[in-house]
Write a protein that holds these residues in place. Sequence first.
Motif, mmCIF file in Angstrom:
data_model
loop_
_atom_site.group_PDB
_atom_site.id
_atom_site.type_symbol
_atom_site.label_atom_id
_atom_site.label_comp_id
_atom_site.label_asym_id
_atom_site.label_seq_id
_atom_site.Cartn_x
_atom_site.Cartn_y
_atom_site.Cartn_z
ATOM 1 N N LYS A 309 0.822 -1.215 0.000
ATOM 2 C CA LYS A 309 0.000 0.000 0.000
ATOM 3 C C LYS A 309 0.858 1.267 0.000
ATOM 4 C CE LYS A 309 -3.637 0.118 2.679
ATOM 5 N NZ LYS A 309 -4.479 -0.021 3.888
ATOM 6 N N GLN A 310 2.130 1.126 0.398
ATOM 7 C CA GLN A 310 3.064 2.252 0.352
ATOM 8 C C GLN A 310 3.865 2.276 -0.949
ATOM 9 O OE1 GLN A 310 3.252 4.710 2.679
ATOM 10 N NE2 GLN A 310 1.495 3.721 3.651
ATOM 11 N N GLY A 311 3.479 1.426 -1.868
ATOM 12 C CA GLY A 311 4.132 1.411 -3.172
ATOM 13 C C GLY A 311 5.357 0.524 -3.275
ATOM 14 N N GLN A 312 5.580 -0.312 -2.266
ATOM 15 C CA GLN A 312 6.761 -1.179 -2.280
ATOM 16 C C GLN A 312 6.447 -2.516 -2.952
ATOM 17 O OE1 GLN A 312 8.297 -1.609 1.700
ATOM 18 N NE2 GLN A 312 8.513 0.574 2.038
ATOM 19 N N THR A 313 7.132 -2.807 -4.040
ATOM 20 C CA THR A 313 7.056 -4.112 -4.702
ATOM 21 C C THR A 313 8.459 -4.497 -5.154
ATOM 22 O OG1 THR A 313 6.578 -3.129 -6.863
ATOM 23 C CG2 THR A 313 4.677 -3.791 -5.508
ATOM 24 N N MET A 314 8.595 -5.712 -5.692
ATOM 25 C CA MET A 314 9.899 -6.202 -6.141
ATOM 26 C C MET A 314 9.811 -6.719 -7.569
ATOM 27 S SD MET A 314 11.301 -8.469 -2.927
ATOM 28 C CE MET A 314 12.005 -7.707 -1.475
ATOM 29 N N GLU A 315 10.911 -6.567 -8.284
ATOM 30 C CA GLU A 315 11.069 -7.278 -9.538
ATOM 31 C C GLU A 315 11.455 -8.716 -9.196
ATOM 32 O OE1 GLU A 315 10.408 -6.051 -12.501
ATOM 33 O OE2 GLU A 315 9.938 -4.070 -11.640
ATOM 34 N N LEU A 316 11.163 -9.649 -10.099
ATOM 35 C CA LEU A 316 11.467 -11.055 -9.802
ATOM 36 C C LEU A 316 12.943 -11.262 -9.474
ATOM 37 C CD1 LEU A 316 9.310 -13.116 -12.331
ATOM 38 C CD2 LEU A 316 9.023 -12.919 -9.856
ATOM 39 N N GLY A 317 13.809 -10.510 -10.139
ATOM 40 C CA GLY A 317 15.238 -10.644 -9.888
ATOM 41 C C GLY A 317 15.662 -10.204 -8.504
ATOM 42 N N GLU A 318 14.793 -9.475 -7.815
ATOM 43 C CA GLU A 318 15.100 -8.986 -6.469
ATOM 44 C C GLU A 318 14.569 -9.911 -5.378
ATOM 45 O OE1 GLU A 318 14.892 -4.178 -7.199
ATOM 46 O OE2 GLU A 318 12.996 -5.249 -6.849
ATOM 47 N N THR A 319 13.820 -10.938 -5.764
ATOM 48 C CA THR A 319 13.151 -11.797 -4.772
ATOM 49 C C THR A 319 14.065 -12.897 -4.250
ATOM 50 O OG1 THR A 319 12.199 -13.139 -6.546
ATOM 51 C CG2 THR A 319 10.855 -11.330 -5.703
ATOM 52 N N THR A 320 15.238 -12.478 -3.836
ATOM 53 C CA THR A 320 16.190 -13.420 -3.250
ATOM 54 C C THR A 320 15.917 -13.549 -1.751
ATOM 55 O OG1 THR A 320 17.738 -11.600 -2.928
ATOM 56 C CG2 THR A 320 17.984 -12.907 -4.948
ATOM 57 N N CYS A 321 16.560 -14.532 -1.132
ATOM 58 C CA CYS A 321 16.421 -14.744 0.308
ATOM 59 C C CYS A 321 17.725 -14.402 1.014
ATOM 60 C CB CYS A 321 16.031 -16.189 0.601
ATOM 61 S SG CYS A 321 14.408 -16.635 -0.066
ATOM 62 N N THR A 322 17.594 -13.915 2.228
ATOM 63 C CA THR A 322 18.749 -13.515 3.027
ATOM 64 C C THR A 322 18.657 -14.198 4.381
ATOM 65 O OG1 THR A 322 18.754 -11.362 1.933
ATOM 66 C CG2 THR A 322 20.031 -11.557 3.957
ATOM 67 N N GLN A 323 19.559 -15.150 4.644
ATOM 68 C CA GLN A 323 19.487 -15.894 5.899
ATOM 69 C C GLN A 323 19.718 -15.008 7.119
ATOM 70 O OE1 GLN A 323 21.982 -19.494 4.292
ATOM 71 N NE2 GLN A 323 20.858 -20.192 6.096
ATOM 72 N N ARG A 324 20.530 -13.981 6.949
ATOM 73 C CA ARG A 324 20.786 -13.052 8.060
ATOM 74 C C ARG A 324 20.231 -11.682 7.668
ATOM 75 N NH1 ARG A 324 24.271 -15.238 11.775
ATOM 76 N NH2 ARG A 324 25.419 -17.087 11.120
ATOM 77 N N TYR A 325 18.953 -11.510 7.893
ATOM 78 C CA TYR A 325 18.232 -10.299 7.528
ATOM 79 C C TYR A 325 17.749 -9.659 8.823
ATOM 80 C CZ TYR A 325 14.819 -7.475 4.863
ATOM 81 O OH TYR A 325 14.083 -6.452 4.288
ATOM 82 N N ARG A 326 18.454 -8.623 9.266
ATOM 83 C CA ARG A 326 18.197 -8.071 10.589
ATOM 84 C C ARG A 326 16.930 -7.219 10.623
ATOM 85 N NH1 ARG A 326 21.650 -8.260 14.724
ATOM 86 N NH2 ARG A 326 21.086 -6.176 15.473
#
Length: 336
Positions: A309-326
């Motif tokens: 709703k705040q306009g935040q989306t991702m391109e498919l290339g950005e949909t990676t995972c981060t095991q250490r995401y603080r």
Amino acid sequence: MLIALGIEGSANKIGVGIVREDGHILSNPRHTFITPPGQGFLPRETALHHQEWAVRLVQQALAEAKVGPQDIAVIAFTKGPGMGGPLVSCAVVARMLSQLWRVPIVGVNHCVGHIEMGRVVTGAQDPVVLYVSGGNTQVIAYADRRYRIFGETIDIAVGNCLDRFARVLNLPNDPAPGYNIEQLAKQGKKLIELPYVVKGMDVSFSGILSYIEGAARELINKGEATPADLCFSLQETIFAMLVEITERAMAHVGTNDVLIVGGVGCNVRLQQMMQVMVEERGGKLYATDNRYCIDNGAMIAWPGLLAFKQGQTMELGETTCTQRYRTDEVFVAWRD
């Protein structure tokens, strides 16, 4: 009214939740990967479990919510933190659905998901947050569009400490080792003195775990303590540590309200101990039951919808995972 579908699978639970923009949870099924007593869960086996259950949980969630793909405005997935294989397995499903249904996709921080789920379910506005789970232990407060970490574990998480001691006692993993420790602790009558490690705003659980692992069999064999006594003593000690650092954070930020989130947040004894401290300060404790404390899809769908709703989306290339995401890496655009 906008509707989001969220997929959570950072550890041994996979959940799919569907949430409406007014905060109403339409459906929230999940399934847990359970291993034999005395064993933990490995990333590869957990990922295979999630792959087996993902599609059927999506179908179940849609059916229970009485909605179709055409009603979904955004798909949210857990970007991290968590176990690599399980995270990626769920992210692949989210990408697939995003392309099939032609809807935007957004990655969600698992920790922020717990916080926002707790806030929407309990109605808490701006509390100090104690986030306690199998992989994380943090004391958090919101400031300037970030969830700031005021204190945390410097080694293992509180849930991991409980789970590993459950393996020592060979307690079942069904429904969860921490839950079985909680039930056994209710029978405990003797408080065994254990190491109490608070370092400023941080806590340490590896030393207390090593100590009780080494002492458990000797105390039980000599008849000096029962397994119930040890579970009781472990809970009382580590929960007292958590209450102490939470109260210190409350004094620092000037609030008397506390919200407990994460899987260990279901523990009634932890809630009781925190309640005493919060009442003494004239505040209010907010906590939930295992429907929302334990990892679930709705806790990913809801902040995903807030971000969308705040306009935040991702391109498919950005949909990676981060095991250490603080937790404090997330820009919280939806809060003032």
